[in-house]
Design a protein around this motif. Structure first.
Motif, PDB file in Angstrom:
ATOM      1  N   UNK A 147       1.100  48.029  11.432  1.00 45.54           N
ATOM      2  CA  UNK A 147       0.600  47.254  12.663  1.00 45.54           C
ATOM      3  C   UNK A 147       0.885  45.769  12.603  1.00 45.54           C
ATOM      4  N   UNK A 148       1.224  45.218  13.716  1.00 43.66           N
ATOM      5  CA  UNK A 148       1.758  43.962  14.026  1.00 43.66           C
ATOM      6  C   UNK A 148       1.328  43.569  15.212  1.00 43.66           C
ATOM      7  N   UNK A 149       0.839  41.849  15.412  1.00 45.31           N
ATOM      8  CA  UNK A 149       0.706  41.416  16.631  1.00 45.31           C
ATOM      9  C   UNK A 149       0.813  39.898  16.477  1.00 45.31           C
ATOM     10  N   UNK A 150       1.301  39.145  17.380  1.00 52.09           N
ATOM     11  CA  UNK A 150       1.562  37.623  17.559  1.00 52.09           C
ATOM     12  C   UNK A 150       0.278  37.190  17.468  1.00 52.09           C
ATOM     13  N   UNK A 151       0.146  35.947  17.032  1.00 50.60           N
ATOM     14  CA  UNK A 151      -0.939  35.163  17.079  1.00 50.60           C
ATOM     15  C   UNK A 151      -0.545  33.846  17.838  1.00 50.60           C
ATOM     16  N   UNK A 152      -0.771  33.569  19.093  1.00 48.00           N
ATOM     17  CA  UNK A 152      -0.556  32.833  19.904  1.00 48.00           C
ATOM     18  C   UNK A 152       1.174  33.045  20.279  1.00 48.00           C
ATOM     19  N   UNK A 153       1.679  32.379  21.203  1.00 48.42           N
ATOM     20  CA  UNK A 153       2.995  32.399  21.418  1.00 48.42           C
ATOM     21  C   UNK A 153       4.053  32.200  20.446  1.00 48.42           C
ATOM     22  N   UNK A 154       3.651  31.261  19.658  1.00 44.55           N
ATOM     23  CA  UNK A 154       4.646  30.553  18.723  1.00 44.55           C
ATOM     24  C   UNK A 154       4.167  30.688  17.283  1.00 44.55           C
ATOM     25  N   UNK A 155       2.761  31.323  17.243  1.00 43.05           N
ATOM     26  CA  UNK A 155       2.251  31.403  15.674  1.00 43.05           C
ATOM     27  C   UNK A 155       2.820  32.186  14.956  1.00 43.05           C
ATOM     28  N   UNK A 156       2.271  32.475  13.803  1.00 42.85           N
ATOM     29  CA  UNK A 156       2.647  33.418  12.805  1.00 42.85           C
ATOM     30  C   UNK A 156       2.265  34.984  13.255  1.00 42.85           C
ATOM     31  N   UNK A 157       2.514  35.957  12.675  1.00 42.25           N
ATOM     32  CA  UNK A 157       2.204  37.218  13.040  1.00 42.25           C
ATOM     33  C   UNK A 157       1.205  37.684  12.299  1.00 42.25           C
ATOM     34  N   UNK A 158       0.247  38.546  12.612  1.00 46.05           N
ATOM     35  CA  UNK A 158      -0.602  39.378  11.829  1.00 46.05           C
ATOM     36  C   UNK A 158       0.021  40.647  11.600  1.00 46.05           C
ATOM     37  N   UNK A 159      -0.122  41.086  10.482  1.00 47.54           N
ATOM     38  CA  UNK A 159       0.508  42.660  10.079  1.00 47.54           C
ATOM     39  C   UNK A 159      -0.549  43.307   9.111  1.00 47.54           C
ATOM     40  N   UNK A 160      -0.343  44.337   9.338  1.00 51.12           N
ATOM     41  CA  UNK A 160      -1.412  45.137   8.394  1.00 51.12           C
ATOM     42  C   UNK A 160      -0.640  46.646   7.960  1.00 51.12           C
ATOM     43  N   UNK A 161      -0.513  46.957   6.713  1.00 47.36           N
ATOM     44  CA  UNK A 161       0.100  48.022   6.094  1.00 47.36           C
ATOM     45  C   UNK A 161      -0.814  48.690   5.023  1.00 47.36           C
ATOM     46  N   UNK A 162      -0.350  49.647   4.585  1.00 49.29           N
ATOM     47  CA  UNK A 162      -1.152  50.512   3.570  1.00 49.29           C
ATOM     48  C   UNK A 162      -0.350  50.358   2.041  1.00 49.29           C
TER      49      UNK A 162
END
Length: 347
Positions: A147-162
């Motif tokens: 799973x992946x989502x951007x944090x703000x338009x120019x910020x880092x990305x959040x990711x989640x895996x198992x």
């Protein structure tokens, strides 16, 4: 998968997440292939990093945060923070202090690695905490266990895996390196062990009254089956007591001359088979152990489809969709059948 690592390490420390973190750090440090797998996973999540470089475990930051793993690019810029968890709660620094630590000037990632069953509960929590801190978490995507989502338009990305997705991918790509493959398998065994022992999130259906009624009925089934098998001459309970156990409830019996424990065993139910009732045989070595063992092994394969365990424990399979008398008769028949295997000449 039970590995040497998963069996031995928990006997010497309770800091199993730290063990897993150091192990993952070792694998990423020593294996180019493991770093390439991580790099590919980051790419799937939307972050391209040309090459991954130094890996550090638990490096402290200016705000007192200590992410489990820090991964730099080939130029020495910190690009990836990994928080590797089993079932421990998020700390006050997670995820916000970690997001603040990552640079906005280059693509970067805060990745959580968790058990599969925790993904659905942790992801909303991580996103909510990020939003509460003023970050704009953009719509997320999910691909291949990531799973992946951007944090703000120019910020880092959040990711989640198992753990399973990450280690399986590393294992699949490491077939040419038997030493590294063995290391990955050891860590995978530990993560699977932690998953099997975890307190999983509660579900409403687990509190249904019928579950309580069923658990209340099972000790009576053991008592009734013991009494009926005793009437048939196969079981003796002289000087042997009913026994409360941390793993359930049981009766000590003598079955065809062999001491046994006939019990509800939650540990075996969770780990070995789809039945709450189990039969432990103790002093088989006082008789003809080899011959009895051969016969019991054959019986176990025919009746349960599984090999006889080294600790001489047999599952008692319960028929489903039947009334109590049919279930009771099936349990008694199992006791009698095992008795005949032990002593073909009868009680």
């Amino acid at each position: 998968m039970t590995t040497l690592f998963s069996r031995v390490i928990p006997k010497f420390t309770t800091r199993l997440e730290d063990v897993a973190v150091e192990s993952l750090g070792h694998i990423l440090t020593e294996s180019n292939v493991a770093r390439e797998v991580l790099q590919q996973m980051l790419s799937v999540g939307g972050v391209e990093i040309a090459a991954l470089g130094e890996v550090r475990t638990q490096p402290s930051g200016e705000r007192g945060e200590r992410p489990d793993l820090s991964v730099e690019d080939a130029h020495g810029t910190e690009r990836v923070l990994i928080e590797a968890k089993f079932w421990a709660a998020l700390t006050d620094n997670q995820p916000v202090s970690y997001l603040k630590r990552l640079s906005d000037s280059v693509p970067s990632v805060l990745m959580f690695v968790v058990p599969v069953l925790r993904m659905e509960t942790l992801w909303p929590e991580v996103c909510r905490l990020s939003r509460d801190a003023g970050y704009s978490v953009l719509p997320d995507s999910e691909t291949g266990g990531l799973r992946s989502a951007a944090v703000n338009e120019s910020g880092p990305r959040l990711m989640l895996t198992s753990w399973a997705a990450l280690l399986n991918a590393m294992s699949a790509q490491s077939s040419g390196d038997p030493v590294m493959l063995a290391d990955i398998q050891q860590l995978r065994g530990l993560t699977e062990q932690m998953d099997s022992e975890a307190f999983l999130p509660l579900r409403p259906e687990e509190f249904a009254p019928w579950i309580a009624r069923r658990m209340r009925q099972l000790p009576g089934l053991i008592d009734d089956a013991t009494d009926r098998a005793r009437e048939l001459g196969w079981v003796s309970t002289e000087r042997l007591a009913r026994t409360p156990l941390t793993s359930g409830y049981g009766r000590y019996i003598r079955l065809a001359g062999v001491y046994a424990r006939f019990d509800i065993n939650f540990d075996h139910w969770a780990e070995r088979g789809d039945t709450p009732l189990w039969l432990w045989l103790y002093n088989v070595n006082d008789l003809d152990e080899e011959a009895i063992g051969d016969r019991l092994s054959t019986y176990a394969l025919e009746k349960t489809g599984a090999e006889l365990s080294e600790d001489w424990v047999l599952p008692i399979i319960l028929p489903t969709g039947e009334e109590y008398e049919t279930v009771l008769r099936a349990v008694v028949n199992t006791l009698v059948d095992v008795g005949r295997v032990i002593n073909p000449d009868g009680p």
